[in-house]
Design a protein around this motif. Structure first.
Motif, PDB file in Angstrom:
ATOM      1  N   UNK A   3       0.827  -1.198   0.000  1.00 52.82           N
ATOM      2  CA  UNK A   3       0.000   0.000   0.000  1.00 52.82           C
ATOM      3  C   UNK A   3       0.866   1.254   0.000  1.00 52.82           C
ATOM      4  N   UNK A   4       1.955   1.244   0.762  1.00 51.53           N
ATOM      5  CA  UNK A   4       2.871   2.387   0.783  1.00 51.53           C
ATOM      6  C   UNK A   4       3.502   2.629  -0.577  1.00 51.53           C
ATOM      7  N   UNK A   5       3.918   1.553  -1.222  1.00 45.40           N
ATOM      8  CA  UNK A   5       4.522   1.673  -2.553  1.00 45.40           C
ATOM      9  C   UNK A   5       3.493   2.195  -3.541  1.00 45.40           C
ATOM     10  N   UNK A   6       2.284   1.647  -3.490  1.00 44.83           N
ATOM     11  CA  UNK A   6       1.226   2.056  -4.401  1.00 44.83           C
ATOM     12  C   UNK A   6       0.864   3.532  -4.191  1.00 44.83           C
ATOM     13  N   UNK A   7       0.763   3.970  -2.937  1.00 39.41           N
ATOM     14  CA  UNK A   7       0.440   5.361  -2.633  1.00 39.41           C
ATOM     15  C   UNK A   7       1.540   6.298  -3.127  1.00 39.41           C
ATOM     16  N   UNK A   8       2.792   5.935  -2.875  1.00 36.25           N
ATOM     17  CA  UNK A   8       3.909   6.752  -3.343  1.00 36.25           C
ATOM     18  C   UNK A   8       3.956   6.837  -4.854  1.00 36.25           C
ATOM     19  N   UNK A   9       3.718   5.727  -5.517  1.00 32.52           N
ATOM     20  CA  UNK A   9       3.715   5.706  -6.981  1.00 32.52           C
ATOM     21  C   UNK A   9       2.562   6.533  -7.526  1.00 32.52           C
ATOM     22  N   UNK A  10       1.413   6.423  -6.882  1.00 35.41           N
ATOM     23  CA  UNK A  10       0.244   7.177  -7.332  1.00 35.41           C
ATOM     24  C   UNK A  10       0.495   8.677  -7.225  1.00 35.41           C
ATOM     25  N   UNK A  11       1.109   9.112  -6.138  1.00 36.59           N
ATOM     26  CA  UNK A  11       1.414  10.540  -5.967  1.00 36.59           C
ATOM     27  C   UNK A  11       2.402  11.033  -7.015  1.00 36.59           C
ATOM     28  N   UNK A  12       3.400  10.215  -7.298  1.00 35.49           N
ATOM     29  CA  UNK A  12       4.392  10.600  -8.308  1.00 35.49           C
ATOM     30  C   UNK A  12       3.754  10.686  -9.686  1.00 35.49           C
ATOM     31  N   UNK A  13       2.920   9.707 -10.030  1.00 33.10           N
ATOM     32  CA  UNK A  13       2.244   9.720 -11.326  1.00 33.10           C
ATOM     33  C   UNK A  13       1.291  10.913 -11.440  1.00 33.10           C
ATOM     34  N   UNK A  14       0.605  11.223 -10.354  1.00 30.23           N
ATOM     35  CA  UNK A  14      -0.306  12.361 -10.351  1.00 30.23           C
ATOM     36  C   UNK A  14       0.462  13.671 -10.542  1.00 30.23           C
ATOM     37  N   UNK A  15       1.593  13.812  -9.878  1.00 29.16           N
ATOM     38  CA  UNK A  15       2.422  15.010 -10.031  1.00 29.16           C
ATOM     39  C   UNK A  15       2.950  15.121 -11.460  1.00 29.16           C
ATOM     40  N   UNK A  16       3.370  14.006 -12.036  1.00 27.36           N
ATOM     41  CA  UNK A  16       3.878  14.021 -13.413  1.00 27.36           C
ATOM     42  C   UNK A  16       2.773  14.421 -14.388  1.00 27.36           C
ATOM     43  N   UNK A  17       1.580  13.904 -14.186  1.00 23.03           N
ATOM     44  CA  UNK A  17       0.458  14.247 -15.063  1.00 23.03           C
ATOM     45  C   UNK A  17       0.123  15.742 -14.951  1.00 23.03           C
ATOM     46  N   UNK A  18       0.079  16.269 -13.726  1.00 24.36           N
ATOM     47  CA  UNK A  18      -0.213  17.690 -13.534  1.00 24.36           C
ATOM     48  C   UNK A  18       0.870  18.561 -14.161  1.00 24.36           C
ATOM     49  N   UNK A  19       2.117  18.168 -13.989  1.00 21.24           N
ATOM     50  CA  UNK A  19       3.228  18.924 -14.577  1.00 21.24           C
ATOM     51  C   UNK A  19       3.150  18.914 -16.095  1.00 21.24           C
ATOM     52  N   UNK A  20       2.824  17.774 -16.674  1.00 21.27           N
ATOM     53  CA  UNK A  20       2.684  17.671 -18.127  1.00 21.27           C
ATOM     54  C   UNK A  20       1.567  18.597 -18.618  1.00 21.27           C
TER      55      UNK A  20
END
Length: 120
Positions: A3-20
């Motif tokens: 769950x920790x890995x999934x949450x961290x990955x989700x936050x990173x992907x969300x930040x990358x999408x917003x930045x894009x």
């Protein structure tokens, strides 16, 4: 643990999408922007786009109408650090493409600060 890995990955992907999305709105072309090994890799950026990004982050004009890559490198690194509260991104000059710089990778926290700086 998963769950920790999934949450961290989700936050990173969300930040990358917003930045894009923000970069696209400002017409800054970062075609190689992606998540790799938990970090957001920004990739190759044309000099004109790098200057536009630096100006959006509060930098002054680099000088001549067609600045050289080393001037843009310094300008963007300083503007990035100031806008993200000390965050850093590597900005090496591409030897095979004198009209481009290679933007390094940033973590999700720095990306969120960058997003905040670009929104206002």
């Amino acid at each position: 643990m998963a769950r920790l890995v999934r949450t961290g990955t989700k936050r990173t992907l969300k930040a990358a999408r917003a930045l894009r999305e923000i970069c696209e709105a400002y017409r800054i072309d970062l075609p190689e922007l992606r998540v790799r090994q938990g970090r957001i890799t920004l990739g190759t950026c044309r000099l004109a786009d790098a200057v536009r990004l630096a100006r959006l982050l509060g930098a002054s004009s680099p000088g001549p109408d067609t600045p050289d890559a080393s001037a843009v490198q310094v300008l963007l690194a300083q503007a990035f650090s100031a806008a993200t509260g000390g965050g850093a991104v590597d900005v090496p000059v591409r030897q095979d493409a004198p009209d481009a710089v290679e933007l390094g990778a940033i973590d999700a926290r720095t990306a969120r600060r960058l997003i905040g700086a670009l929104r206002f």
